[in-house]
Scaffold this motif. Structure first.
Motif, PDB file in Angstrom:
ATOM      1  N   THR A   8      -4.834   2.026   4.876  1.00  0.00           N
ATOM      2  CA  THR A   8      -5.347   0.778   4.311  1.00  0.00           C
ATOM      3  C   THR A   8      -6.785   0.545   4.760  1.00  0.00           C
ATOM      4  O   THR A   8      -7.640   0.096   3.985  1.00  0.00           O
ATOM      5  CB  THR A   8      -4.471  -0.410   4.730  1.00  0.00           C
ATOM      6  OG1 THR A   8      -3.090  -0.097   4.543  1.00  0.00           O
ATOM      7  CG2 THR A   8      -4.804  -1.649   3.921  1.00  0.00           C
ATOM      8  N   VAL A  67       0.853  -1.187   0.000  1.00  0.00           N
ATOM      9  CA  VAL A  67       0.000   0.000   0.000  1.00  0.00           C
ATOM     10  C   VAL A  67       0.889   1.237   0.000  1.00  0.00           C
ATOM     11  O   VAL A  67       1.799   1.353   0.829  1.00  0.00           O
ATOM     12  CB  VAL A  67      -0.943   0.007   1.227  1.00  0.00           C
ATOM     13  CG1 VAL A  67      -1.876   1.216   1.181  1.00  0.00           C
ATOM     14  CG2 VAL A  67      -1.759  -1.282   1.278  1.00  0.00           C
ATOM     15  N   LEU A 100      -4.240  -8.024   4.901  1.00  0.00           N
ATOM     16  CA  LEU A 100      -4.558  -6.666   4.481  1.00  0.00           C
ATOM     17  C   LEU A 100      -6.044  -6.467   4.198  1.00  0.00           C
ATOM     18  O   LEU A 100      -6.585  -5.385   4.436  1.00  0.00           O
ATOM     19  CB  LEU A 100      -3.738  -6.274   3.245  1.00  0.00           C
ATOM     20  CG  LEU A 100      -2.462  -5.496   3.552  1.00  0.00           C
ATOM     21  CD1 LEU A 100      -1.392  -6.418   4.105  1.00  0.00           C
ATOM     22  CD2 LEU A 100      -1.936  -4.783   2.320  1.00  0.00           C
ATOM     23  N   PRO A 157      -6.665  -4.962   8.172  1.00  0.00           N
ATOM     24  CA  PRO A 157      -5.624  -3.996   7.811  1.00  0.00           C
ATOM     25  C   PRO A 157      -5.118  -3.249   9.044  1.00  0.00           C
ATOM     26  O   PRO A 157      -5.892  -2.892   9.938  1.00  0.00           O
ATOM     27  CB  PRO A 157      -6.347  -3.057   6.843  1.00  0.00           C
ATOM     28  CG  PRO A 157      -7.799  -3.188   7.177  1.00  0.00           C
ATOM     29  CD  PRO A 157      -7.980  -4.609   7.606  1.00  0.00           C
TER      30      PRO A 157
END
Length: 317
Positions: A248, A224, A239, A243
């Motif tokens: 994110t 990211v 993720l 996250p």
């Protein structure tokens, strides 16, 4: 694990930007100290908002731009600038975002797909034609070598672009938003094509997108990016499900979900994306972060290891 096929080591890329006729040029930092590894046959996703530096990083990874600092290595050797006489020509290819402008409208598609093969003097004209015919057949466009780009739909043009990128059997393919200009049903066709091609030829993908859902479908590992820096990296399960970085989390909250409206990123961010000409001090995300601490305004966070292969830059971790 074997050595990475592609490695970026503390790569920076800056541009001189003049704001006015009589003003001194400022400096825009598009990529700031990025480390990245990509192994043979792997798919690595790179996500972030428009303007965060993803496309610049993609061009650095395939030699279209030289780094201002740091190194880009292919098979342990520094990647030379892209060009027809480059020693890396054919080994790293790129699929661009816009299928309507990435093809020469005056060339038949057979000539466009064959162009990367012209560097290989060992191939005869007949062999090049056979390779082109085989590749177009693999992307579902058999027998269409003599047609022009305007005779194809957007999804078909992107298939042509994929065929051109893969005609040399490259080790690395950089896919820069390859489906963002396509309808949802056509997106699925192109994504499935990329998966099938990877099973057949084994290229590694650096897959760039602003869409976490698309990247989650394609890539087991995701990075990211925010304002030129990586803020989180890890397996897609972590993720997408838990996250760690607030940015994110904001991207994930903006993903459309079945039966409900998407929450915009701005619902978690108080301000627009800051200018890369004057990035905020400390953590660059702090002006938009609902969890920001006083420390975030003054001190840039270091990486925090959360689990093997999963790390994030945040003072709250």
């Amino acid at each position: 694990m074997s050595a990475p096929l592609l490695r970026l080591e503390q790569v920076w890329r800056t541009f001189a930007v003049r704001r006015g006729l009589w003003q001194e040029a400022g400096q825009l930092t598009a990529v700031a100290g990025v480390d990245l590894t990509l192994h043979a046959g792997e798919s690595l996703g790179l996500v972030g908002e428009s303007g965060c530096g993803k496309s610049t990083l993609g061009r650095l990874a395939c030699g279209l731009l030289p780094p201002s600092r740091g190194r880009v290595l292919l098979d342990g050797q520094e990647l030379p600038p892209a060009g027809p006489h480059s020693s890396a020509a054919g080994r790293v290819q790129m699929v661009f975002q816009d299928p309507f402008s990435s093809l020469n409208p005056r060339w038949k598609i057979g000539d466009s797909v064959a162009e990367p093969l012209l560097r290989d003097r060992s191939l005869s004209r007949r062999q090049r034609q056979e390779r082109v015919a085989d590749m177009l057949a693999r992307v579902g466009l058999a027998g269409m070598e003599r047609r022009y780009p305007h005779e194809f739909s957007g999804g078909q043009r992107q298939r042509i672009a994929v065929a051109r990128a893969l005609i040399t059997r490259p080790g690395v393919v950089v896919c820069d938003e390859p489906v963002s200009a396509l309808d949802a049903s056509v997106q699925a066709q192109v994504l499935n094509l990329l998966c099938d091609v990877q099973e057949d030829f084994g290229p590694a993908y650096l897959f760039i997108s602003h869409d976490l859902a698309v990247v989650g479908f394609m890539c087991p590992r995701i990075m990211v990016m925010y304002l030129g820096r990586m803020v989180e990296e890890g397996p897609r399960e972590q993720l997408l499900q838990t996250p760690a970085h607030p940015y994110t989390q904001a991207l994930l909250a903006a993903m459309p979900r079945w039966g409900e409206a998407a929450a915009p990123v701005s619902s978690l961010a108080a301000q627009e994306l800051p200018s890369p000409l004057a990035p905020p001090p400390g953590c660059a995300f702090h002006p938009r972060c609902p969890q920001a601490l006083p420390r975030c305004r003054e001190e840039a966070p270091d990486w925090h290891q959360l689990a093997p292969g999963w790390r994030a830059r945040c003072h709250r971790l």
